[in-house]
Design an enzyme around this catalytic site. Structure first.
Site, PDB file in Angstrom:
ATOM      1  N   HIS A  62       1.385  -0.605   0.262  1.00 46.39           N
ATOM      2  CA  HIS A  62      -0.016  -0.113   0.077  1.00 46.39           C
ATOM      3  C   HIS A  62       0.987   1.297  -0.394  1.00 46.39           C
ATOM      4  CE1 HIS A  62      -2.736   2.916   1.654  1.00 46.39           C
ATOM      5  NE2 HIS A  62      -3.181   2.723   1.255  1.00 46.39           N
ATOM      6  N   ASP A 104      -6.492   1.973  -1.802  1.00 44.79           N
ATOM      7  CA  ASP A 104      -7.146   1.387  -1.059  1.00 44.79           C
ATOM      8  C   ASP A 104      -7.487  -0.094  -1.712  1.00 44.79           C
ATOM      9  OD1 ASP A 104      -5.623   3.733   0.135  1.00 44.79           O
ATOM     10  OD2 ASP A 104      -7.660   5.102   0.394  1.00 44.79           O
TER      11      ASP A 104
END
EC number: 3.1.1.4
Length: 136
Positions: A62, A104
């Site tokens: 991420h 996300d």
């Protein structure tokens, strides 16, 4: 409301945290997001070291995903997304915001798919134990 704010601040330390928290909540249920706030070497603020397991790797990936968004500001860019047939769908016309959403989304799916690797001993992990981080 205070708990929501604390979780949002701790989760990854950057990005549209409320939206990421909402995605995780919708995908995995109540209380799921707070499991990752200080998990391993890469969940929470900073990119501290080699992932301790697949769950921690979700946070590492991420952070790398956000770093690749050079023309965007994932720390402030809010995006639009929806749920269609149980799947997250990133929308909107702004390519930067859509990419933040995709980062996300990938993290949320990664957490879900690696739930079996979650280890409580890494829930609040001492970051000084982390080894040198892998490059993105």
């Amino acid at each position: 409301m205070r708990t929501l704010w604390i979780v949002a601040v701790l989760l990854v330390g950057e990005g549209s945290l409320i939206q990421l928290w909402e995605m995780i909540f919708q995908e995995m249920g109540k209380g799921a997001a707070k499991k990752y706030g200080l998990y391993g070497c890469n969940c929470g603020m900073g990119h501290r070291g080699r992932p301790v397991d697949a769950t921690d790797r979700c946070c590492s990936v991420h952070k790398c995903c956000y770093k690749k968004l050079t023309d965007c500001d994932p720390k402030t860019d809010r995006y639009s997304y929806s749920w269609e047939n149980g799947a997250i769908v990133c929308g909107g016309d702004d390519p930067c915001r859509k990419e933040v959403c995709e980062c996300d989304k990938a993290t949320t799916i990664c957490f879900r798919d690696n739930l079996d690797t979650y280890d409580k001993k890494y829930k609040i992990y001492l970051k000084f134990l982390c080894k040198k981080p892998e490059p993105c």
